[in-house]
Scaffold this motif. Structure first.
Motif, short mmCIF file in Angstrom:
data_model
loop_
_atom_site.label_atom_id
_atom_site.label_comp_id
_atom_site.label_asym_id
_atom_site.label_seq_id
_atom_site.Cartn_x
_atom_site.Cartn_y
_atom_site.Cartn_z
N GLY A 1 0.83 -1.21 0.00
CA GLY A 1 0.00 0.00 0.00
C GLY A 1 0.86 1.24 0.00
O GLY A 1 1.62 1.47 -0.93
N VAL B 1 0.39 -4.57 -4.74
CA VAL B 1 -1.05 -4.78 -4.90
C VAL B 1 -1.28 -6.20 -5.42
O VAL B 1 -0.66 -6.59 -6.42
N ARG C 1 -11.17 0.14 -8.30
CA ARG C 1 -11.12 0.86 -7.02
C ARG C 1 -11.45 2.34 -7.18
O ARG C 1 -11.24 3.12 -6.25
N LEU D 1 -9.99 4.92 -8.64
CA LEU D 1 -8.88 5.73 -8.13
C LEU D 1 -8.95 7.17 -8.62
O LEU D 1 -8.37 8.06 -8.00
N ARG E 1 -10.88 8.56 -5.85
CA ARG E 1 -10.05 8.59 -4.65
C ARG E 1 -9.06 9.76 -4.70
O ARG E 1 -8.82 10.42 -3.69
N VAL F 1 -4.12 4.60 -3.04
CA VAL F 1 -4.77 3.67 -2.11
C VAL F 1 -4.43 4.01 -0.66
O VAL F 1 -4.84 3.31 0.25
#
Ligand code: PLZ
Length: 445
Positions: free
Chosen positions: A52, A79, A339, A341, A344, A424
């Motif tokens: 991570g 990952v 995810r 991103l 994010r 992440v």
């Protein structure tokens, strides 16, 4: 195997020795005998593992990574999706040379590049090993496709360290000094740098265009090459309207617009690409770094008619689009989608800007807080002026390092601290890193 790695890397920053620790210091002594002194290490702790946003060093320190290896490990370290894809590919085959016997993953990467880069027009790609190599090839292709030679670049630009890309890069020390002669037909014009020049995007574009038209001649320009948000040069975000005006000028004048998205691309800025923010559609995009999660891969993606203008055999290289790097890119892009991103990065922007803008109110050495997504910087100045304060940047980086945080400096004057966390990273980890950075800035100010 994977679970023991997880438990040993952990999710929290933890400094257990002096930094660098004794084992790192010993390795650093050892390197002096066999590694060229021309390569330096910003933060000489030697890394054993990562997960991570955390790196574990050889002395057992858990380091919080706010640099992602200069915007590369966007999806984080180790990952599982990437580890599995790469491991399986290594076991299957590591190399054939795409120019000799091809394989499907190369095509799949080019299909993904066509899908994620701006514009719905037909696009093709060619894959390479490094960002510099991608930029070199973008220039080769642009010259061939237009039949023109001049390449226009910008103040503070960074495009690489090879001979042609040194010519494209602005900063002399350490990148160019005594390494010349440099490639010809490169012309540099002023960048939009709102903090310093105070110009609107339209005015800054007019200034650049006037210089191009009077000093180069519109009909000689093969391409404008620009980082939509400059990276090494200081995380300079051009004023709104600057990029669209330049893009429009290239279209009107038969020149190509090449976006170097090597640092700003692949979700980093809260869009797939930094040019997406203003809807600019480049003729050619160069990518690398975040594209393949740490495996060496770079790409030139462009309008099919431009990319396909090249004669057969005109592009290539032994390793370009290596199968291990290609599957890493496919796993990386899939992870970015799964995810979310892009989303994010926008959340991380809010956390970073809130913290740093409030800090700016309290200290006199932050001239500007800027950036987009998870590409955020503070420009350090002498109090009450816009004069660069490189000493402050240096002491802030060193404070962060001593406390187990990787933070990178950048900028023509070395006075910008940039944050490029893996997307992440958790809120807790980011807030922890920001608390160290805030303390570092207060100590320097
Ligand atoms: N274009 C926009 O950011 C690489 C350089 C680190 P390579 N930036 C990190 C250093 O000091 O060498 C970069 C970039 C932009 C091109 C490049 C070059 O990419 O993969 O380093 O060749």
């Amino acid at each position: 195997m994977v679970s023991s790695i997880e438990s040993s890397v952990g999710t929290e920053r933890k400094v257990v020795t002096e930094i660098p620790g004794p084992k790192s210091q010993a390795l650093h002594e050892r390197r002096k005998l066999s590694v060229s002194a021309g390569l330096t290490n910003g933060f000489p702790i030697y890394i054993e593992r990562g997960e991570g946003a955390i790196l574990l060093d050889v002395d057992g320190n858990h380091i919080l990574d706010l640099g992602s290896g200069i915007a590369v490990t966007t999806i984080g370290h180790a990952v599982p999706e990437l580890v599995d894809a790469v491991s399986a590919q290594v076991a299957a085959f590591t190399h054939t040379c795409f120019m000799v016997t091809p394989y499907e993953s190369y095509i799949a990467v080019c299909e993904e590049l066509a899908a994620v880069t701006p514009g719905t027009h037909a696009k093709t790609s060619a894959l390479f090993n490094s960002g510099s190599e991608a930029v070199e090839n973008a220039v080769k292709i642009a010259r061939l496709a237009t039949g023109r030679q001049a390449i226009v670049v910008f103040d503070h630009a960074y495009h690489g360290r090879t001979n042609l890309t040194m010519a494209l890069t602005a900063k002399n020390m350490p990148y160019k000094d005594r390494f010349g002669p440099f490639a010809p037909e490169i012309y540099r014009v002023p960048m939009s740098y709102p903090f310093i020049d105070g110009l609107s995007g339209a005015d800054a574009a007019a200034r650049a265009i006037k210089m191009i038209e009077t000093q180069v001649g519109a009909n000689n320009v093969a391409a404008l090459l620009i980082e939509p948000i400059q990276g090494e040069g200081g995380f300079i975000v051009p004023a709104e309207g600057f990029l669209p005006a330049l893009s429009e000028w290239t279209t009107q004048n038969g020149a190509l617009f090449i976006a170097d998205e090597i640092q700003s691309g692949f979700c980093r800025t809260g869009d797939w690409f930094a040019v997406d923010h203003e809807g600019v559609i480049p003729d050619i995009v160069t990518t690398a770094k975040g594209l393949a999660g740490g495996m060496p891969l770079a790409a030139v993606t462009g309008r099919a008619e431009i990319m396909n203008a090249v004669h057969e055999g005109g592009l290539g290289g032994t390793y370009g689009g290596n199968p291990v790097a290609a599957v890493a890119a496919l796993a990386t892009i899939k992870t970015m989608r799964n995810r979310n991103l892009v989303g994010r990065a926008r959340e991380l922007e809010k956390i970073m800007l809130t913290s740093l803008k409030s800090l700016q109110q309290d200290v006199a050495i932050i001239g500007e807080v800027r950036g987009r997504g998870a590409m955020i910087a503070i420009e350090l100045v002498q109090p009450g002026t816009k004069t660069p304060n490189a000493a402050a940047a240096k002491s802030i980086v060193s404070y962060c390092n001593k406390n187990g945080v990787i933070a990178l400096a950048c900028g023509t004057y070395g006075n910008v601290i940039r944050l490029l966390p893996p997307l992440v990273i958790t809120d807790e980890q980011l807030n922890d890193g920001l608390s160290v950075l805030v303390a570092a800035v207060r100590a320097a100010g």
